[in-house]
Motif scaffolding. Sequence first.
Motif, PDB file in Angstrom:
ATOM      1  N   PRO A   1       0.869  -1.331  -0.172  1.00 19.29           N
ATOM      2  CA  PRO A   1      -0.050  -0.089   0.087  1.00 19.29           C
ATOM      3  C   PRO A   1       0.837   1.124   0.001  1.00 19.29           C
ATOM      4  CG  PRO A   1      -0.706  -1.769   1.727  1.00 19.29           C
ATOM      5  CD  PRO A   1       0.559  -2.155   1.006  1.00 19.29           C
ATOM      6  N   THR A   2       2.152   1.339   0.443  1.00 17.57           N
ATOM      7  CA  THR A   2       2.946   2.364   0.555  1.00 17.57           C
ATOM      8  C   THR A   2       4.224   2.395  -0.207  1.00 17.57           C
ATOM      9  OG1 THR A   2       3.865   1.488   2.491  1.00 17.57           O
ATOM     10  CG2 THR A   2       1.981   2.757   2.819  1.00 17.57           C
TER      11      THR A   2
ATOM     12  N   TYR B   1      -5.419   6.564   2.109  1.00 14.82           N
ATOM     13  CA  TYR B   1      -5.614   7.212   3.423  1.00 14.82           C
ATOM     14  C   TYR B   1      -5.616   5.855   4.329  1.00 14.82           C
ATOM     15  CZ  TYR B   1      -6.291  11.561   1.525  1.00 14.82           C
ATOM     16  OH  TYR B   1      -6.248  12.874   0.667  1.00 14.82           O
ATOM     17  N   LEU B   2      -6.240   4.943   4.259  1.00 15.12           N
ATOM     18  CA  LEU B   2      -6.488   3.708   5.053  1.00 15.12           C
ATOM     19  C   LEU B   2      -5.742   2.455   4.757  1.00 15.12           C
ATOM     20  CD1 LEU B   2      -9.790   4.603   6.296  1.00 15.12           C
ATOM     21  CD2 LEU B   2      -7.725   5.186   7.372  1.00 15.12           C
TER      22      LEU B   2
ATOM     23  N   SER C   1     -11.171  -0.362  14.722  1.00 16.89           N
ATOM     24  CA  SER C   1     -10.823   0.560  15.861  1.00 16.89           C
ATOM     25  C   SER C   1      -9.434   1.140  15.500  1.00 16.89           C
ATOM     26  CB  SER C   1     -11.189   0.259  17.425  1.00 16.89           C
ATOM     27  OG  SER C   1     -10.394  -1.079  17.267  1.00 16.89           O
ATOM     28  N   ASP C   2      -8.565   0.417  14.771  1.00 16.95           N
ATOM     29  CA  ASP C   2      -7.288   0.907  14.471  1.00 16.95           C
ATOM     30  C   ASP C   2      -6.969   1.612  13.504  1.00 16.95           C
ATOM     31  OD1 ASP C   2      -6.558  -0.498  16.761  1.00 16.95           O
ATOM     32  OD2 ASP C   2      -6.576  -2.636  15.768  1.00 16.95           O
ATOM     33  N   LEU C   3      -7.789   1.721  12.315  1.00 20.35           N
ATOM     34  CA  LEU C   3      -7.336   2.226  11.175  1.00 20.35           C
ATOM     35  C   LEU C   3      -7.378   3.655  11.223  1.00 20.35           C
ATOM     36  CD1 LEU C   3      -9.914   0.443   8.688  1.00 20.35           C
ATOM     37  CD2 LEU C   3      -7.319   0.577   8.519  1.00 20.35           C
TER      38      LEU C   3
ATOM     39  N   ALA D   1      -2.542   5.226   6.786  1.00 20.99           N
ATOM     40  CA  ALA D   1      -2.374   4.569   8.040  1.00 20.99           C
ATOM     41  C   ALA D   1      -1.413   3.145   7.671  1.00 20.99           C
ATOM     42  CB  ALA D   1      -3.805   3.839   8.456  1.00 20.99           C
ATOM     43  N   ALA D   2      -1.305   2.858   6.369  1.00 22.79           N
ATOM     44  CA  ALA D   2      -0.190   1.660   6.375  1.00 22.79           C
ATOM     45  C   ALA D   2       1.088   2.307   6.250  1.00 22.79           C
ATOM     46  CB  ALA D   2      -0.679   1.534   4.915  1.00 22.79           C
ATOM     47  N   HIS D   3       1.587   3.474   6.468  1.00 21.36           N
ATOM     48  CA  HIS D   3       2.965   3.944   6.215  1.00 21.36           C
ATOM     49  C   HIS D   3       3.445   3.465   7.440  1.00 21.36           C
ATOM     50  CE1 HIS D   3       2.340   7.346   3.175  1.00 21.36           C
ATOM     51  NE2 HIS D   3       2.955   6.588   2.665  1.00 21.36           N
TER      52      HIS D   3
END
Length: 435
Positions: free
Chosen positions: A66-67, A84-85, A326-328, A403-405
């Motif tokens: 993703p990144t 973003y997520l 709840s973590d994203l 969020a994946a970075h």
Amino acid sequence: MSSTYDDVKAAEADVLGPSNVVGAAGESRTVFSGLDSLARRREAILGRLNNGPNAFDTVVERYPTPTTAIIDGREFIMMGSNNYLGLPFTEEYKEALDRAIADFGVGTTASRVASGTTSMHVGLERDLADYLGKAHAVVFSTGFQTNLGVLAGLVQSGDVLLIDADCHASIFVAASLSPARKIKFRHNDVGDLRHKLEGLDVDPRRALIVTESIFSAMGDEAPLREIAALKREFGAFLAVDEAHSFGLYGAKGESLCHSLGIADDVDIFILTFSKSLGLIGGAAISDYPDFDVLKLAARAFLFTAALPSSLIAAARKGIEMLREDSDLRPSLWGNVDHFRRRITDLGLSINSDVSPIVTVTLPGLEIGYRVWRTLYDAGIYANALMPPATPPNTHIIRFSLSAAHKQEQLDRVADVLSDCVEQLPEIRHFASAAE
């Protein structure tokens, strides 16, 4: 930071030269002359940049993660995607896609009003309406078409569109297709919006205020509470494009308006699936009783092929994950805070509003390109914005956080920017001088 019309024209002349020059004296025009003119202007920019790698012609060969992206055979840290997520790479998405392809195939081959509407489309519209707490949702094939459908299909002759001057191009293209009167108000200027509302010569109930919540170019936030208060005071209607905030703000990621407690004041939410959901498509959501009839009024809905049910299935799964995971969002905002601290510590001028978009303002095209090229050579891809999209003598490097970075990826970007500051000390604190 925003740019006026005069700013844009001055910047365009400085960077590109006269825009009305299409060829040698006496050269006859053809239907392709506009493209010829743009090609020459593009070459003028590239010539100033020594024709090296540039943000105009970047081709991503694949996305291993993703990144990260493979560009020109090398792996890059991807800081220029609105993913973003990080949802497109999840097993949940892949499983939803596989099931839908088994049931519906890979395409719809028809518009929504022919045979293109499937149970998946109906289910997604129900999910979206419930998620945002409204009665109706209409799903379009792209976010761009959503704005076309809403503004060109809804607002009629004798109505008025009041549009923030920095809104996305799709909003202005959509407005140009509507017979309504168009009035721009200065970017994020509530006083100017009030002035425009006070000057209306029609019933304010025939006026639709249009703004983004998070503006895509600079990542700045609209004064939504104040705009909603004006909407109530004058009795106008309000449409908010939540493209860069849907899924990210609020108790369960509904929108920025939800997080501010003004969702009930929004008459039309406009969304795209290409940011937080990482897909393609868009939707308009409203409580208006007959809003579903927009499907018959919007040509962008009537005359285009429906989204494949596989992508609709992924979107439905994405909304489920937004509501339940709840973590994203904490992961995203933790990355945003970390990156902003690192960049601020370098003395670089960044956007003041906290959003997943972090912009660095730099003095001029050549210096801006040197910074972009330094990042590129170090295996980091970011977006480059230049005049006329920015004010004169400014260049913007835009970073999109996910969020994946990993923190080490963000630190690597900050370290390269630190090298840029050492080589080009004039880029520190540039915005205050530019303003």
